[in-house]
Write an enzyme that holds these catalytic residues in place. Structure first.
Site, PDB file in Angstrom:
ATOM      1  N   VAL A 171       0.836  -1.194   0.000  1.00  8.78           N
ATOM      2  CA  VAL A 171       0.000   0.000   0.000  1.00  8.78           C
ATOM      3  C   VAL A 171       0.877   1.252   0.000  1.00  8.78           C
ATOM      4  O   VAL A 171       0.413   2.347   0.301  1.00  8.78           O
ATOM      5  CB  VAL A 171      -0.954   0.029   1.216  1.00  8.78           C
ATOM      6  CG1 VAL A 171      -2.027  -1.036   1.082  1.00  8.78           C
ATOM      7  CG2 VAL A 171      -0.179  -0.129   2.530  1.00  8.78           C
ATOM      8  N   ARG A 189       4.112   2.591  -2.517  1.00 10.30           N
ATOM      9  CA  ARG A 189       4.194   3.102  -3.883  1.00 10.30           C
ATOM     10  C   ARG A 189       4.494   1.935  -4.815  1.00 10.30           C
ATOM     11  O   ARG A 189       5.173   0.969  -4.433  1.00 10.30           O
ATOM     12  CB  ARG A 189       5.292   4.170  -4.021  1.00 10.30           C
ATOM     13  CG  ARG A 189       5.165   5.323  -3.051  1.00 10.30           C
ATOM     14  CD  ARG A 189       3.937   6.152  -3.286  1.00 10.30           C
ATOM     15  NE  ARG A 189       4.084   7.034  -4.426  1.00 10.30           N
ATOM     16  CZ  ARG A 189       3.134   7.852  -4.865  1.00 10.30           C
ATOM     17  NH1 ARG A 189       1.965   7.879  -4.253  1.00 10.30           N
ATOM     18  NH2 ARG A 189       3.329   8.627  -5.901  1.00 10.30           N
ATOM     19  N   ASP A 192      -2.174  -2.490  -4.136  1.00  6.63           N
ATOM     20  CA  ASP A 192      -3.082  -1.354  -4.279  1.00  6.63           C
ATOM     21  C   ASP A 192      -2.426  -0.238  -5.077  1.00  6.63           C
ATOM     22  O   ASP A 192      -3.091   0.731  -5.444  1.00  6.63           O
ATOM     23  CB  ASP A 192      -3.490  -0.833  -2.893  1.00  6.63           C
ATOM     24  CG  ASP A 192      -4.538   0.273  -2.971  1.00  6.63           C
ATOM     25  OD1 ASP A 192      -5.598   0.024  -3.578  1.00  6.63           O
ATOM     26  OD2 ASP A 192      -4.281   1.377  -2.447  1.00  6.63           O
ATOM     27  N   GLU A 209      -0.053   3.577 -13.441  1.00  6.74           N
ATOM     28  CA  GLU A 209      -1.458   3.707 -13.059  1.00  6.74           C
ATOM     29  C   GLU A 209      -2.169   4.649 -14.013  1.00  6.74           C
ATOM     30  O   GLU A 209      -1.629   5.695 -14.352  1.00  6.74           O
ATOM     31  CB  GLU A 209      -1.566   4.225 -11.617  1.00  6.74           C
ATOM     32  CG  GLU A 209      -0.999   3.261 -10.586  1.00  6.74           C
ATOM     33  CD  GLU A 209      -1.202   3.736  -9.159  1.00  6.74           C
ATOM     34  OE1 GLU A 209      -1.885   4.767  -8.943  1.00  6.74           O
ATOM     35  OE2 GLU A 209      -0.680   3.089  -8.237  1.00  6.74           O
ATOM     36  N   HIS A 246      -5.610   1.656  -6.336  1.00  9.23           N
ATOM     37  CA  HIS A 246      -5.072   2.748  -5.516  1.00  9.23           C
ATOM     38  C   HIS A 246      -6.182   3.409  -4.698  1.00  9.23           C
ATOM     39  O   HIS A 246      -6.412   4.614  -4.774  1.00  9.23           O
ATOM     40  CB  HIS A 246      -4.381   3.790  -6.398  1.00  9.23           C
ATOM     41  CG  HIS A 246      -3.352   4.591  -5.650  1.00  9.23           C
ATOM     42  ND1 HIS A 246      -2.226   5.098  -6.254  1.00  9.23           N
ATOM     43  CD2 HIS A 246      -3.279   4.976  -4.356  1.00  9.23           C
ATOM     44  CE1 HIS A 246      -1.505   5.766  -5.364  1.00  9.23           C
ATOM     45  NE2 HIS A 246      -2.125   5.704  -4.197  1.00  9.23           N
ATOM     46  N   SER A 281      -6.849   2.255  -1.164  1.00 12.85           N
ATOM     47  CA  SER A 281      -6.803   1.789   0.222  1.00 12.85           C
ATOM     48  C   SER A 281      -7.060   2.897   1.236  1.00 12.85           C
ATOM     49  O   SER A 281      -7.558   2.637   2.332  1.00 12.85           O
ATOM     50  CB  SER A 281      -5.457   1.122   0.521  1.00 12.85           C
ATOM     51  OG  SER A 281      -4.382   2.033   0.342  1.00 12.85           O
TER      52      SER A 281
END
Length: 323
Positions: free
Chosen positions: A229, A231, A255, A260, A279, A281
């Site tokens: 969680v 990077r 996550d 991205e 992404h 969380s």
């Protein structure tokens, strides 16, 4: 091209926008607010006193900061990580950089705890068996008494540790250097073989980039689960895919990703034992309002000449404390 921000009696606040924009009505009459996007921020930057990086996934600030003209005295990013904006020029400047430290701590900790419980109780398997209309009784693991290694000793890592401890998990917290209650990163190799849960919540720096690769995954016990969680670039994604293919570790949850949004043709979508989330969380209902409220509080301190909290050590790449 928009006109540069006009001079105003109030300090000029430049906002690198995302949709939806921040609610900054409380700053009416106290700040001259100018909005920009990735294409226009370079023209507006020289006229701004303060920059709010609301679009915290954009690399526009890193790209345009080295340009000509004055630069804001203070930059705030609505995120915990600052790797997306810290250019060498910004890092070397006297501009103060702050982050959203404190907003995401408990939501991320709850998300991680949810994943730990889901893995231990095999919720993914239950859902798949339901989809197949199969009644298959099986045994699951107890969470209490298991061991977790949490890499990242900042507020998020500490919140994860506290939440897992409340579930009866024995937690080892790992930070950059060893101190009371925290292991140093040089101890990580010795901790990994004994962990049931390995959770990465570290900041992205030159020292941590790619820290979870083939060597780390090979050190984990076959029954372990890995969760990131932090990077995306902290993990060598290809190595994780290979490791999961060998069922060592037994499963993982990501996550955050190097790219991205994760492209539809990424091999990660099909890796067995891997849970993918976009992404999210730390994003609970109302999180954007929490970020805006935090910025307004910081702006009040800045306008009154008070010391700012959450100041990033630009050489380290994160907020450094000694607690």
């Amino acid at each position: 091209m928009p006109e540069p921000a006009e001079q105003s009696a109030e300090p000029t606040l430049l906002v690198l926008d995302a949709d939806p924009p921040p609610r900054l009505g409380k700053l009416a009459g106290r700040a001259h607010i100018v909005h920009a996007d990735a294409h226009t921020i370079g023209d507006q930057l020289p006229y701004a006193d303060v920059l709010l990086v609301w679009d915290f996934l954009s690399d526009a600030v890193r790209r345009v900061w080295p340009g000509e003209g004055p630069r804001p005295r203070w930059v705030h990013t609505a995120s915990a990580g600052v790797d997306h904006l810290l250019s060498p020029e910004l890092a070397a400047s006297d501009t103060v950089v702050t982050n959203a430290r404190g907003v995401f701590d408990q939501p991320i900790a709850e998300y991680v705890a949810g994943l730990v419980i889901a893995f231990a109780k095999d919720f993914p398997g239950t859902q798949e068996l339901q989809r197949q209309r199969r009644w298959q009784h099986r045994e699951t693991r107890r969470v209490a008494g298991t061991r977790a290694v949490v890499v990242g000793s900042g507020p998020i890592g500490r919140a994860i540790g506290a939440t897992l401890t409340a579930l009866g998990v024995r937690v080892a917290l790992v930070g950059r250097t060893a101190r009371a209650g925290i292991h140093g990163t040089d101890e990580l190799d010795g901790l990994l073989p004994h962990a049931d849960w390995v959770i990465c919540a570290a900041p992205l720096t030159d020292a941590t980039r790619g820290m979870f690769g083939a060597h780390a995954f090979a050190a984990m016990q076959p029954s372990a689960h890995f969760i990131n969680v932090g990077r995306g670039a902290l993990v060598v994604e290809g190595d994780l895919a290979e490791a999961l293919g060998k069922r060592r570790p037994a499963g993982a949850a990501l996550d955050v990703f190097a790219e991205e949004p994760l492209p539809p043709d990424s091999r990660l979508w099909d890796v067995p034992g891997l849970v993918i989330s976009p992404h999210m969380s730390g994003d609970t209902v109302g999180w954007r309002d929490d970020l805006a409220e935090q910025f307004v509080e910081l702006y009040d301190k800045w306008a009154n000449g008070e010391p700012l909290p959450n100041v990033v050590d630009k050489k380290r790449g994160y907020v450094h404390t000694h607690d």
